[in-house]
Design an enzyme around this catalytic site. Structure first.
Site, PDB file in Angstrom:
ATOM      1  N   GLY A  74      41.932  46.175  34.285  1.00 48.37           N
ATOM      2  CA  GLY A  74      42.194  46.325  35.719  1.00 48.37           C
ATOM      3  C   GLY A  74      43.435  47.168  35.987  1.00 48.37           C
ATOM      4  N   ASP A 118      46.541  46.433  37.204  1.00 45.86           N
ATOM      5  CA  ASP A 118      47.824  45.949  36.686  1.00 45.86           C
ATOM      6  C   ASP A 118      47.809  45.866  35.168  1.00 45.86           C
ATOM      7  OD1 ASP A 118      48.288  45.655  39.351  1.00 45.86           O
ATOM      8  OD2 ASP A 118      48.815  43.533  39.275  1.00 45.86           O
ATOM      9  N   ASP A 146      35.575  36.114  27.865  1.00 42.84           N
ATOM     10  CA  ASP A 146      35.277  35.997  29.295  1.00 42.84           C
ATOM     11  C   ASP A 146      35.908  34.702  29.806  1.00 42.84           C
ATOM     12  OD1 ASP A 146      33.889  35.544  31.836  1.00 42.84           O
ATOM     13  OD2 ASP A 146      32.511  37.117  31.162  1.00 42.84           O
ATOM     14  N   LEU A 164      46.195  38.086  34.024  1.00 43.13           N
ATOM     15  CA  LEU A 164      45.911  38.912  35.205  1.00 43.13           C
ATOM     16  C   LEU A 164      44.435  38.895  35.589  1.00 43.13           C
ATOM     17  CD1 LEU A 164      47.987  42.092  34.208  1.00 43.13           C
ATOM     18  CD2 LEU A 164      48.794  39.972  35.233  1.00 43.13           C
ATOM     19  N   ALA A 181      40.898  38.104  36.958  1.00 44.51           N
ATOM     20  CA  ALA A 181      40.428  37.286  38.086  1.00 44.51           C
ATOM     21  C   ALA A 181      39.279  38.008  38.772  1.00 44.51           C
ATOM     22  CB  ALA A 181      41.557  37.098  39.101  1.00 44.51           C
ATOM     23  N   GLN A 182      38.502  37.271  39.548  1.00 49.85           N
ATOM     24  CA  GLN A 182      37.689  37.897  40.589  1.00 49.85           C
ATOM     25  C   GLN A 182      38.740  38.115  41.681  1.00 49.85           C
ATOM     26  OE1 GLN A 182      36.417  39.463  43.202  1.00 49.85           O
ATOM     27  NE2 GLN A 182      36.113  37.504  44.239  1.00 49.85           N
ATOM     28  N   SER A 183      39.193  39.347  41.812  1.00 43.21           N
ATOM     29  CA  SER A 183      40.450  39.609  42.520  1.00 43.21           C
ATOM     30  C   SER A 183      40.264  40.126  43.945  1.00 43.21           C
ATOM     31  CB  SER A 183      41.245  40.660  41.727  1.00 43.21           C
ATOM     32  OG  SER A 183      40.498  41.862  41.681  1.00 43.21           O
ATOM     33  N   GLU A 229      48.372  36.217  49.090  1.00 47.44           N
ATOM     34  CA  GLU A 229      47.243  35.633  49.829  1.00 47.44           C
ATOM     35  C   GLU A 229      47.371  34.113  49.921  1.00 47.44           C
ATOM     36  OE1 GLU A 229      44.519  37.088  51.434  1.00 47.44           O
ATOM     37  OE2 GLU A 229      45.423  39.034  51.071  1.00 47.44           O
ATOM     38  N   LYS A 273      43.186  30.796  43.801  1.00 38.26           N
ATOM     39  CA  LYS A 273      44.510  31.178  43.290  1.00 38.26           C
ATOM     40  C   LYS A 273      45.535  30.053  43.488  1.00 38.26           C
ATOM     41  CE  LYS A 273      44.494  35.445  41.586  1.00 38.26           C
ATOM     42  NZ  LYS A 273      45.037  35.820  40.263  1.00 38.26           N
ATOM     43  N   ARG A 316      43.923  51.777  41.610  1.00 35.41           N
ATOM     44  CA  ARG A 316      43.416  50.657  42.392  1.00 35.41           C
ATOM     45  C   ARG A 316      41.892  50.748  42.491  1.00 35.41           C
ATOM     46  NH1 ARG A 316      44.224  45.483  44.229  1.00 35.41           N
ATOM     47  NH2 ARG A 316      45.196  45.411  46.285  1.00 35.41           N
TER      48      ARG A 316
HETATM   49  P1  NDP Z   1      41.713  44.254  39.200  1.00 35.88           P
HETATM   50  O1  NDP Z   1      40.588  43.848  40.085  1.00 35.88           O
HETATM   51  O2  NDP Z   1      42.030  45.708  39.077  1.00 35.88           O
HETATM   52  O3  NDP Z   1      41.448  43.696  37.721  1.00 35.88           O
HETATM   53  C1  NDP Z   1      40.874  42.447  37.504  1.00 35.88           C
HETATM   54  C2  NDP Z   1      40.699  42.242  36.011  1.00 35.88           C
HETATM   55  O4  NDP Z   1      40.104  40.963  35.768  1.00 35.88           O
HETATM   56  C3  NDP Z   1      39.778  43.293  35.355  1.00 35.88           C
HETATM   57  O5  NDP Z   1      40.289  43.631  34.083  1.00 35.88           O
HETATM   58  C4  NDP Z   1      38.483  42.514  35.189  1.00 35.88           C
HETATM   59  O6  NDP Z   1      37.671  42.982  34.128  1.00 35.88           O
HETATM   60  C5  NDP Z   1      39.033  41.142  34.844  1.00 35.88           C
HETATM   61  N1  NDP Z   1      38.039  40.087  34.997  1.00 35.88           N
HETATM   62  C6  NDP Z   1      37.314  39.788  36.094  1.00 35.88           C
HETATM   63  N2  NDP Z   1      36.480  38.764  35.834  1.00 35.88           N
HETATM   64  C7  NDP Z   1      36.672  38.417  34.539  1.00 35.88           C
HETATM   65  C8  NDP Z   1      36.106  37.448  33.685  1.00 35.88           C
HETATM   66  N3  NDP Z   1      35.141  36.602  34.098  1.00 35.88           N
HETATM   67  N4  NDP Z   1      36.541  37.353  32.409  1.00 35.88           N
HETATM   68  C9  NDP Z   1      37.499  38.208  31.963  1.00 35.88           C
HETATM   69  N5  NDP Z   1      38.067  39.162  32.720  1.00 35.88           N
HETATM   70  C10 NDP Z   1      37.653  39.260  33.999  1.00 35.88           C
HETATM   71  O7  NDP Z   1      43.009  43.444  39.686  1.00 35.88           O
HETATM   72  P2  NDP Z   1      44.546  43.904  39.730  1.00 35.88           P
HETATM   73  O8  NDP Z   1      44.910  44.547  38.461  1.00 35.88           O
HETATM   74  O9  NDP Z   1      44.800  44.583  41.024  1.00 35.88           O
HETATM   75  O10 NDP Z   1      45.269  42.493  39.847  1.00 35.88           O
HETATM   76  C11 NDP Z   1      45.670  41.762  38.685  1.00 35.88           C
HETATM   77  C12 NDP Z   1      45.826  40.288  39.060  1.00 35.88           C
HETATM   78  O11 NDP Z   1      46.835  40.161  40.066  1.00 35.88           O
HETATM   79  C13 NDP Z   1      44.579  39.641  39.631  1.00 35.88           C
HETATM   80  O12 NDP Z   1      44.572  38.300  39.198  1.00 35.88           O
HETATM   81  C14 NDP Z   1      44.807  39.704  41.128  1.00 35.88           C
HETATM   82  O13 NDP Z   1      44.092  38.685  41.787  1.00 35.88           O
HETATM   83  C15 NDP Z   1      46.309  39.499  41.202  1.00 35.88           C
HETATM   84  N6  NDP Z   1      46.973  40.093  42.342  1.00 35.88           N
HETATM   85  C16 NDP Z   1      46.779  41.405  42.645  1.00 35.88           C
HETATM   86  C17 NDP Z   1      47.426  41.966  43.708  1.00 35.88           C
HETATM   87  C18 NDP Z   1      47.271  43.411  44.035  1.00 35.88           C
HETATM   88  O14 NDP Z   1      47.681  43.809  45.134  1.00 35.88           O
HETATM   89  N7  NDP Z   1      46.739  44.234  43.149  1.00 35.88           N
HETATM   90  C19 NDP Z   1      48.331  41.170  44.573  1.00 35.88           C
HETATM   91  C20 NDP Z   1      48.553  39.837  44.080  1.00 35.88           C
HETATM   92  C21 NDP Z   1      47.880  39.315  43.019  1.00 35.88           C
HETATM   93  P3  NDP Z   1      36.472  44.058  34.339  1.00 35.88           P
HETATM   94  O15 NDP Z   1      37.105  45.405  34.110  1.00 35.88           O
HETATM   95  O16 NDP Z   1      35.517  43.671  33.288  1.00 35.88           O
HETATM   96  O17 NDP Z   1      35.957  43.893  35.735  1.00 35.88           O
HETATM   97  P1  GDP Z   2      43.699  42.002  50.379  1.00 34.36           P
HETATM   98  O1  GDP Z   2      44.963  41.963  51.163  1.00 34.36           O
HETATM   99  O2  GDP Z   2      43.853  41.484  48.992  1.00 34.36           O
HETATM  100  O3  GDP Z   2      42.539  41.393  51.065  1.00 34.36           O
HETATM  101  O4  GDP Z   2      43.411  43.579  50.134  1.00 34.36           O
HETATM  102  P2  GDP Z   2      42.338  44.568  50.777  1.00 34.36           P
HETATM  103  O5  GDP Z   2      42.814  45.937  50.467  1.00 34.36           O
HETATM  104  O6  GDP Z   2      40.952  44.218  50.360  1.00 34.36           O
HETATM  105  O7  GDP Z   2      42.439  44.312  52.349  1.00 34.36           O
HETATM  106  C1  GDP Z   2      43.638  44.511  53.045  1.00 34.36           C
HETATM  107  C2  GDP Z   2      43.368  44.374  54.534  1.00 34.36           C
HETATM  108  O8  GDP Z   2      42.575  45.492  54.973  1.00 34.36           O
HETATM  109  C3  GDP Z   2      42.601  43.127  54.954  1.00 34.36           C
HETATM  110  O9  GDP Z   2      43.174  42.606  56.137  1.00 34.36           O
HETATM  111  C4  GDP Z   2      41.207  43.654  55.268  1.00 34.36           C
HETATM  112  O10 GDP Z   2      40.486  42.890  56.254  1.00 34.36           O
HETATM  113  C5  GDP Z   2      41.563  45.011  55.850  1.00 34.36           C
HETATM  114  N1  GDP Z   2      40.440  45.954  55.866  1.00 34.36           N
HETATM  115  C6  GDP Z   2      39.985  46.636  56.949  1.00 34.36           C
HETATM  116  N2  GDP Z   2      38.929  47.381  56.627  1.00 34.36           N
HETATM  117  C7  GDP Z   2      38.685  47.179  55.315  1.00 34.36           C
HETATM  118  C8  GDP Z   2      37.707  47.686  54.400  1.00 34.36           C
HETATM  119  O11 GDP Z   2      36.852  48.464  54.750  1.00 34.36           O
HETATM  120  N3  GDP Z   2      37.793  47.255  53.101  1.00 34.36           N
HETATM  121  C9  GDP Z   2      38.756  46.366  52.701  1.00 34.36           C
HETATM  122  N4  GDP Z   2      38.811  46.000  51.413  1.00 34.36           N
HETATM  123  N5  GDP Z   2      39.677  45.867  53.544  1.00 34.36           N
HETATM  124  C10 GDP Z   2      39.649  46.257  54.827  1.00 34.36           C
END
Ligand code: NDP
Ligand code: GDP
Length: 348
Positions: A11, A13, A58, A80, A82-84, A127, A153, A184
Site C-alpha cells: 500500500g 504507506d 493474509d 498497516l 487494512a481494508q482502508s 476517522e 479501527k 495514494r
Molecule cells: P492502502 O489502502 O494503500 O494499503 C492497504 C494495505 O493493506 C495494502 O498493502 C493491502 O494489500 C493490505 N491489505 C488489505 N487487506 C489485506 C488482507 N486481508 N491481508 C493482508 N493485507 C491486506 O492504505 P494506506 O497505505 O493509505 O494506509 C496504511 C494504513 O494506515 C491503513 O491501515 C489505513 O487504514 C491507515 N490510515 C491511513 C490513512 C491515510 O490517510 N492514508 C490515515 C490514517 C490511517 P493489497 O495490495 O493486496 O490490496
Molecule cells: P477518508 O477521509 O478516509 O474517508 O478519505 P477519502 O479520500 O475517501 O474521503 C475524504 C472526503 O472526501 C470524505 O468526506 C468523502 O465523503 C469526500 N468525497 C467527496 N467526493 C468523493 C469521492 O468521489 N470519492 C471519495 N473517496 N471521497 C469523496
C-alpha cells in the site's frame, strides 16, 4: 542490523515506510496477499521491490500471520494492512471488521505467542474521532466512529492499548490524519481528483463526479508521515500520538487548487454525483500534533498547496509518458471506469 515486518507493504504507506527503513539499513520484510493480479507497482515505483523480503500471508488467516512473524523474527512490526477505504466499508462492513478489526487481533496474538518483546505500531486513524467535532483534535479528544471502517479501527486501537497494559507490549497507536501522495489509491478523493485533472487536461475525460464537497480534511504528505511511525517505536516508552498538519481544507478547495495547477477552471468540469455520498460522512477533521512535536520532534513540512501541486504534476507527467508509449509501474490505466460502479447510495 535491525529487522522490521510491514503488513500492508504493497500500500501507499507500506511502500514509503519500506523505503525509509531500507535507508536506515533495516532488513525489511513485508506480507503480501494472493490477488489475481499482483499489486507491486508502488514498491517498483520507489525501486525497493528487489530489496525487500516478501512473505505470503493474509490478515483473514491467523496461521499465515503466525508464520510471517516466525519467518521474519522482526524487532519491529508495523501493522498497516487494512481494508482502508471508508466508502468500501459501507458496502462491505463484515469484511472490514474481519480484516481491519480482527486482523489486528490476529497479529497481536501471533506476537504474544512468539515473542512479546517485538515492538508494535498500529495504524490508527483520525476517522476514530468521527462526526460532531468543530475544533482541533488531539490524543485526548473523544472518539465517535462514523463508519464501519472507523468502528473496526476503534477495536484495533483499544486492543493495542490492552496488549500494552495487559501484556507489557511496546505497542503504539499512530493516530494519523489523512495523508496523500502520488502513490495514494485512486479511490481516495485526492488522487481521484489529481488523476481526473490530468486526464481532463489531455482531453481524455470530460468531467469529474464527486460526492460531498463540503467535508474538511487535514491532509499531509505520506512520505513525511511514515517517519513518525518509526519515531514512535524508538522512544523509551510506548505511547499514542496524533500526526497531522493542523490545517484543514474542504474537498472543494482541493478541487479548485488542483484544476488551477493545470490551468483549468474546476466549475467547467465538476459534477456532484450521489453515488459518491456516504450514509454518514465525517464533515470536519483537523488535528493538533503538539504532542508529537514535543515528544518525537516530528513536524510536517509539506502543506496543502504544495501537496496538491505534487500530486497533480505527477499525474500529468504519468499520463504524458503513457501517451508517448512509455511503460512504467502505475495503477491508473487499469482502473475501473467509475461509470459502471453501482453503490448503495443509488438506492437511497
Ligand atoms: P492502502 O489502502 O494503500 O494499503 C492497504 C494495505 O493493506 C495494502 O498493502 C493491502 O494489500 C493490505 N491489505 C488489505 N487487506 C489485506 C488482507 N486481508 N491481508 C493482508 N493485507 C491486506 O492504505 P494506506 O497505505 O493509505 O494506509 C496504511 C494504513 O494506515 C491503513 O491501515 C489505513 O487504514 C491507515 N490510515 C491511513 C490513512 C491515510 O490517510 N492514508 C490515515 C490514517 C490511517 P493489497 O495490495 O493486496 O490490496
Ligand atoms: P477518508 O477521509 O478516509 O474517508 O478519505 P477519502 O479520500 O475517501 O474521503 C475524504 C472526503 O472526501 C470524505 O468526506 C468523502 O465523503 C469526500 N468525497 C467527496 N467526493 C468523493 C469521492 O468521489 N470519492 C471519495 N473517496 N471521497 C469523496
Amino acid at each position: 542490523m535491525k529487522s522490521a515486518l510491514i503488513t500492508g507493504i504493497t500500500g501507499q504507506d507500506g511502500a514509503y515506510l519500506a523505503n525509509f527503513l531500507l535507508e536506515k539499513d533495516y532488513n525489511v520484510y513485508g506480507i503480501y496477499r494472493r490477488l489475481s493480479t499482483p499489486n507491486f507497482w508502488r514498491l517498483q515505483n520507489l525501486e525497493v521491490f528487489d530489496k525487500i523480503n516478501l512473505i505470503p500471508a493474509d490478515l483473514i488467516d491467523g496461521s499465515s500471520m503466525v508464520e510471517a512473524v516466525k519467518i521474519s523474527e522482526p524487532d519491529e512490526i508495523y501493522h498497516l494492512a487494512a481494508q482502508s477505504f471508508v466508502g468500501a466499508s459501507f458496502e462491505q462492513p463484515i469484511g472490514t471488521g474481519e480484516i481491519t478489526g480482527l486482523g489486528t487481533a490476529r497479529i497481536l496474538e501471533a506476537i504474544r505467542q512468539i515473542d512479546p518483546e517485538m515492538k508494535f505500531y498500529q495504524a490508527s486513524t483520525s476517522e476514530l474521532y468521527g462526526n460532531g467535532h468543530s475544533s482541533s483534535l488531539s490524543e485526548n479528544s473523544p472518539f465517535q466512529p462514523s463508519s464501519p471502517y472507523s468502528a473496526a479501527k476503534l477495536y484495533g486501537y483499544w486492543l493495542t492499548k490492552i496488549y500494552r497494559e495487559g501484556y507489557n507490549f511496546f505497542a503504539c497507536n499512530g493516530i494519523l490524519f489523512n495523508h496523500e501522495s502520488p502513490l495514494r489509491g485512486l479511490e481516495f478523493v485526492t488522487r481521484k481528483i489529481s488523476n481526473a485533472v490530468a486526464k481532463i487536461s489531455f482531453g481524455m475525460e470530460k468531467e469529474l463526479n464527486l460526492g460531498n464537497m463540503d467535508a474538511k480534511r487535514d491532509w499531509g504528505y505520506a512520505p513525511e508521515y511514515v517517519k513518525s511511525m518509526w519515531l514512535m517505536l524508538q522512544q523509551k516508552e510506548p505511547d499514542d500520538y496524533v500526526i497531522a498538519t493542523n490545517e484543514s481544507h474542504t474537498i472543494r478547495e482541493f478541487v479548485e487548487k488542483a484544476f488551477d495547477v493545470a490551468g483549468l477552471d474546476w466549475q467547467d468540469y465538476v459534477k456532484v454525483d450521489r453515488r459518491f455520498k456516504r450514509p454518514i460522512d465525517v464533515n470536519y477533521l483537523q488535528g493538533d500534533y503538539s504532542k508529537s512535536k514535543q515528544k518525537l520532534g516530528w513536524e510536517p513540512k509539506i502543506k496543502f498547496n504544495k501537496l496538491v501541486e505534487i500530486m497533480v504534476k505527477e499525474d500529468l507527467s504519468r499520463w504524458e509518458k503513457w501517451q508517448n508509449g512509455q511503460i512504467f509501474p502505475w495503477d491508473a490505466p487499469n482502473y475501473s471506469n467509475e461509470a459502471n460502479i453501482l453503490t448503495r447510495a443509488l438506492k437511497a
